[in-house]
Design an enzyme around this catalytic site. Structure first.
Site, PDB file in Angstrom:
ATOM      1  N   LYS A  16       0.840  -1.208   0.000  1.00  0.00           N
ATOM      2  CA  LYS A  16       0.000   0.000   0.000  1.00  0.00           C
ATOM      3  C   LYS A  16       0.874   1.256   0.000  1.00  0.00           C
ATOM      4  O   LYS A  16       0.661   2.169  -0.794  1.00  0.00           O
ATOM      5  CB  LYS A  16      -0.946   0.000   1.216  1.00  0.00           C
ATOM      6  CG  LYS A  16      -1.848  -1.231   1.282  1.00  0.00           C
ATOM      7  CD  LYS A  16      -2.793  -1.200   2.455  1.00  0.00           C
ATOM      8  CE  LYS A  16      -2.125  -1.264   3.818  1.00  0.00           C
ATOM      9  NZ  LYS A  16      -1.415  -2.534   4.105  1.00  0.00           N
ATOM     10  N   ARG A  91     -10.013   0.464   8.919  1.00  0.00           N
ATOM     11  CA  ARG A  91      -9.517  -0.898   9.137  1.00  0.00           C
ATOM     12  C   ARG A  91     -10.533  -1.753   9.867  1.00  0.00           C
ATOM     13  O   ARG A  91     -10.276  -2.931  10.118  1.00  0.00           O
ATOM     14  CB  ARG A  91      -8.265  -0.817  10.015  1.00  0.00           C
ATOM     15  CG  ARG A  91      -6.984  -0.973   9.253  1.00  0.00           C
ATOM     16  CD  ARG A  91      -5.868  -0.800  10.248  1.00  0.00           C
ATOM     17  NE  ARG A  91      -4.700  -1.480   9.841  1.00  0.00           N
ATOM     18  CZ  ARG A  91      -3.650  -0.869   9.299  1.00  0.00           C
ATOM     19  NH1 ARG A  91      -3.676   0.416   9.055  1.00  0.00           N
ATOM     20  NH2 ARG A  91      -2.589  -1.559   8.995  1.00  0.00           N
ATOM     21  N   ARG A 130      11.857  -5.734   4.569  1.00  0.00           N
ATOM     22  CA  ARG A 130      11.524  -4.309   4.402  1.00  0.00           C
ATOM     23  C   ARG A 130      12.495  -3.420   5.188  1.00  0.00           C
ATOM     24  O   ARG A 130      12.849  -3.728   6.325  1.00  0.00           O
ATOM     25  CB  ARG A 130      10.098  -4.033   4.898  1.00  0.00           C
ATOM     26  CG  ARG A 130       9.805  -2.521   4.900  1.00  0.00           C
ATOM     27  CD  ARG A 130       8.374  -2.185   4.953  1.00  0.00           C
ATOM     28  NE  ARG A 130       7.679  -2.700   6.129  1.00  0.00           N
ATOM     29  CZ  ARG A 130       6.379  -2.560   6.324  1.00  0.00           C
ATOM     30  NH1 ARG A 130       5.645  -1.925   5.431  1.00  0.00           N
ATOM     31  NH2 ARG A 130       5.819  -3.047   7.399  1.00  0.00           N
ATOM     32  N   ARG A 163      11.379  -1.726  10.741  1.00  0.00           N
ATOM     33  CA  ARG A 163      10.326  -1.237  11.633  1.00  0.00           C
ATOM     34  C   ARG A 163      10.187  -2.150  12.843  1.00  0.00           C
ATOM     35  O   ARG A 163      10.353  -3.357  12.739  1.00  0.00           O
ATOM     36  CB  ARG A 163       8.993  -1.199  10.868  1.00  0.00           C
ATOM     37  CG  ARG A 163       8.605   0.181  10.433  1.00  0.00           C
ATOM     38  CD  ARG A 163       7.470   0.216   9.477  1.00  0.00           C
ATOM     39  NE  ARG A 163       6.248  -0.451   9.925  1.00  0.00           N
ATOM     40  CZ  ARG A 163       5.086  -0.410   9.246  1.00  0.00           C
ATOM     41  NH1 ARG A 163       5.035   0.273   8.112  1.00  0.00           N
ATOM     42  NH2 ARG A 163       4.027  -1.037   9.683  1.00  0.00           N
ATOM     43  N   ARG A 174      -0.333  -9.424  13.201  1.00  0.00           N
ATOM     44  CA  ARG A 174      -0.978  -8.365  12.399  1.00  0.00           C
ATOM     45  C   ARG A 174      -1.836  -8.997  11.297  1.00  0.00           C
ATOM     46  O   ARG A 174      -2.910  -8.494  10.972  1.00  0.00           O
ATOM     47  CB  ARG A 174       0.084  -7.442  11.791  1.00  0.00           C
ATOM     48  CG  ARG A 174       0.665  -6.485  12.826  1.00  0.00           C
ATOM     49  CD  ARG A 174       1.944  -5.837  12.360  1.00  0.00           C
ATOM     50  NE  ARG A 174       1.788  -5.001  11.193  1.00  0.00           N
ATOM     51  CZ  ARG A 174       2.793  -4.602  10.425  1.00  0.00           C
ATOM     52  NH1 ARG A 174       4.019  -4.970  10.702  1.00  0.00           N
ATOM     53  NH2 ARG A 174       2.570  -3.830   9.394  1.00  0.00           N
TER      54      ARG A 174
HETATM   55  P1  AP5 Z   1       4.800  -1.681   1.855  1.00  0.00           P
HETATM   56  O1  AP5 Z   1       4.488  -0.801   0.693  1.00  0.00           O
HETATM   57  O2  AP5 Z   1       5.567  -1.082   2.992  1.00  0.00           O
HETATM   58  O3  AP5 Z   1       3.470  -2.394   2.400  1.00  0.00           O
HETATM   59  P2  AP5 Z   1       2.222  -1.817   3.169  1.00  0.00           P
HETATM   60  O4  AP5 Z   1       1.023  -2.483   2.602  1.00  0.00           O
HETATM   61  O5  AP5 Z   1       2.230  -0.311   3.174  1.00  0.00           O
HETATM   62  O6  AP5 Z   1       2.532  -2.424   4.610  1.00  0.00           O
HETATM   63  P3  AP5 Z   1       2.411  -1.817   6.070  1.00  0.00           P
HETATM   64  O7  AP5 Z   1       3.114  -2.785   6.982  1.00  0.00           O
HETATM   65  O8  AP5 Z   1       2.888  -0.394   6.140  1.00  0.00           O
HETATM   66  O9  AP5 Z   1       0.901  -1.875   6.278  1.00  0.00           O
HETATM   67  P4  AP5 Z   1       0.155  -1.993   7.557  1.00  0.00           P
HETATM   68  O10 AP5 Z   1      -1.205  -1.736   7.045  1.00  0.00           O
HETATM   69  O11 AP5 Z   1       0.296  -3.224   8.348  1.00  0.00           O
HETATM   70  O12 AP5 Z   1       0.871  -0.917   8.507  1.00  0.00           O
HETATM   71  P5  AP5 Z   1       0.545   0.587   8.894  1.00  0.00           P
HETATM   72  O13 AP5 Z   1       1.811   1.335   8.877  1.00  0.00           O
HETATM   73  O14 AP5 Z   1      -0.621   1.119   8.125  1.00  0.00           O
HETATM   74  O15 AP5 Z   1       5.558  -2.982   1.290  1.00  0.00           O
HETATM   75  C1  AP5 Z   1       6.050  -3.983   2.187  1.00  0.00           C
HETATM   76  C2  AP5 Z   1       7.425  -4.512   1.667  1.00  0.00           C
HETATM   77  O16 AP5 Z   1       7.220  -5.228   0.444  1.00  0.00           O
HETATM   78  C3  AP5 Z   1       8.419  -3.384   1.339  1.00  0.00           C
HETATM   79  O17 AP5 Z   1       9.706  -3.816   1.703  1.00  0.00           O
HETATM   80  C4  AP5 Z   1       8.303  -3.197  -0.185  1.00  0.00           C
HETATM   81  O18 AP5 Z   1       9.524  -2.749  -0.755  1.00  0.00           O
HETATM   82  C5  AP5 Z   1       7.944  -4.615  -0.655  1.00  0.00           C
HETATM   83  N1  AP5 Z   1       7.042  -4.623  -1.800  1.00  0.00           N
HETATM   84  C6  AP5 Z   1       5.984  -3.765  -2.028  1.00  0.00           C
HETATM   85  N2  AP5 Z   1       5.348  -4.100  -3.176  1.00  0.00           N
HETATM   86  C7  AP5 Z   1       6.002  -5.205  -3.662  1.00  0.00           C
HETATM   87  C8  AP5 Z   1       5.803  -6.042  -4.796  1.00  0.00           C
HETATM   88  N3  AP5 Z   1       4.797  -5.795  -5.670  1.00  0.00           N
HETATM   89  N4  AP5 Z   1       6.646  -7.090  -4.981  1.00  0.00           N
HETATM   90  C9  AP5 Z   1       7.652  -7.332  -4.096  1.00  0.00           C
HETATM   91  N5  AP5 Z   1       7.895  -6.575  -2.994  1.00  0.00           N
HETATM   92  C10 AP5 Z   1       7.072  -5.526  -2.771  1.00  0.00           C
HETATM   93  O19 AP5 Z   1       0.022   0.411  10.390  1.00  0.00           O
HETATM   94  C11 AP5 Z   1       0.905   0.058  11.447  1.00  0.00           C
HETATM   95  C12 AP5 Z   1       0.127  -0.073  12.754  1.00  0.00           C
HETATM   96  O20 AP5 Z   1      -0.547   1.161  13.077  1.00  0.00           O
HETATM   97  C13 AP5 Z   1      -1.001  -1.111  12.769  1.00  0.00           C
HETATM   98  O21 AP5 Z   1      -0.510  -2.408  13.039  1.00  0.00           O
HETATM   99  C14 AP5 Z   1      -1.886  -0.556  13.901  1.00  0.00           C
HETATM  100  O22 AP5 Z   1      -1.354  -0.846  15.155  1.00  0.00           O
HETATM  101  C15 AP5 Z   1      -1.815   0.931  13.698  1.00  0.00           C
HETATM  102  N6  AP5 Z   1      -2.894   1.428  12.810  1.00  0.00           N
HETATM  103  C16 AP5 Z   1      -2.725   1.983  11.567  1.00  0.00           C
HETATM  104  N7  AP5 Z   1      -3.907   2.342  11.047  1.00  0.00           N
HETATM  105  C17 AP5 Z   1      -4.852   2.012  11.975  1.00  0.00           C
HETATM  106  C18 AP5 Z   1      -6.276   2.129  12.014  1.00  0.00           C
HETATM  107  N8  AP5 Z   1      -6.990   2.636  10.993  1.00  0.00           N
HETATM  108  N9  AP5 Z   1      -6.924   1.669  13.105  1.00  0.00           N
HETATM  109  C19 AP5 Z   1      -6.248   1.155  14.133  1.00  0.00           C
HETATM  110  N10 AP5 Z   1      -4.903   1.019  14.159  1.00  0.00           N
HETATM  111  C20 AP5 Z   1      -4.205   1.443  13.095  1.00  0.00           C
END
Ligand code: AP5
Length: 224
Positions: A16, A91, A130, A163, A174
């Site tokens: 994402k 979410r 990552r 991270r 997660r």
């Molecule tokens: P990346 O682009 O970083 O993936 P992502 O989907 O953004 O993953 P996140 O871990 O950031 O998502 P998340 O939703 O768990 O975390 P968030 O920060 O929102 O890609 C991942 C890796 O793969 C990278 O190394 C990239 O280079 C590689 N890659 C990408 N595309 C690729 C491809 N096509 N092929 C190969 N490799 C690829 O949330 C973190 C925490 O915050 C949550 O756990 C929660 O505690 C809290 N939180 C956030 N939002 C909320 C909410 N709305 N409600 C409650 N808690 C929340």
């Protein structure tokens, strides 16, 4: 110009953030990423950060009432007047209902929910490799999307780190939380007729091309 209100859905590690970075450049939309907002709040030790930290470290969701107000404020703000790209919100069904209600008050609606689909085994592989820049937040992968110089960001040479919530046990939890709390949103947005599915197992460039083409078509339809 019509508004363009987009959300990104998908499991942790679906790509994402990787896609958002490219799409905001393409379509000049403000990017609102809950994970980034929360990590910044944790590092600044704000009230929000103090409330969120333990949940994030454990791979749990931050409570709905803690996050919803912050995100709705951003969506209703002047920067998002012509649209937004939301990553990581909603979410839960409660968050989706809060977003719908907030948009309705502004006489707006969601244009599309972009779902990037990736199986759990691939998520586990991606998260272990990552790396994120401490300064720019740009995301890399040691194998699939490496920086030009090991351990350094291409943009400004800043240090790349892993991270805190990318350790295997936390990622596994997660994923469980995603399947239990977030996957109901797939049906929710399908029922609204705004869900668009993308195969996230393809290369970042292929995924980007596919999403960009779909959004460009939606934009044309909106402007007709
Ligand atoms: P990346 O682009 O970083 O993936 P992502 O989907 O953004 O993953 P996140 O871990 O950031 O998502 P998340 O939703 O768990 O975390 P968030 O920060 O929102 O890609 C991942 C890796 O793969 C990278 O190394 C990239 O280079 C590689 N890659 C990408 N595309 C690729 C491809 N096509 N092929 C190969 N490799 C690829 O949330 C973190 C925490 O915050 C949550 O756990 C929660 O505690 C809290 N939180 C956030 N939002 C909320 C909410 N709305 N409600 C409650 N808690 C929340």
């Amino acid at each position: 110009m019509s508004q363009f209100n987009l959300i990104l859905l998908g499991p942790p590690g679906a790509g994402k953030g990787t896609q958002a970075e490219r799409l905001t450049d393409d379509f000049n939309l403000p990017y609102i990423a809950t994970g980034n907002i929360l990590r910044e709040a944790v590092s600044q030790e704000t009230t929000l950060g103090k409330q969120a930290k333990a949940f994030m470290d454990a791979g749990e969701l931050v409570p709905d009432d803690v996050i919803s107000g912050v995100i709705l404020e951003a969506v209703e703000g002047p920067d998002a007047r012509d649209g937004f790209l939301l990553d990581g919100f909603p979410r839960t069904v409660a968050q989706a209902e809060a977003l719908d209600a907030g948009l309705e008050q502004l006489d707006r609606r969601l244009t599309a929910a972009i779902l990037i689909e990736v199986p759990d085994e691939e998520v586990m592989r991606r998260m272990s490799g990552r790396r994120v820049s401490v300064k720019t937040g740009r995301v890399y992968h040691v194998e699939f999307d490496p920086p030009k110089h090991e351990g350094r960001c291409d943009v400004d040479g800043s240090r790349l780190v892993q991270r805190d919530d990318d350790h295997p046990e936390t990622v596994a939890h997660r994923l469980e939380v995603y399947h239990e709390k977030t996957t109901p949103l797939i049906g929710y947005y399908e029922d609204q007729g705004v869900l668009r599915r993308f195969d996230g197992t393809r290369s970042p460039t292929e995924v980007h091309d596919h999403i960009r083409a779909t959004i460009a078509t939606l934009r044309l339809e909106e402007e007709l």
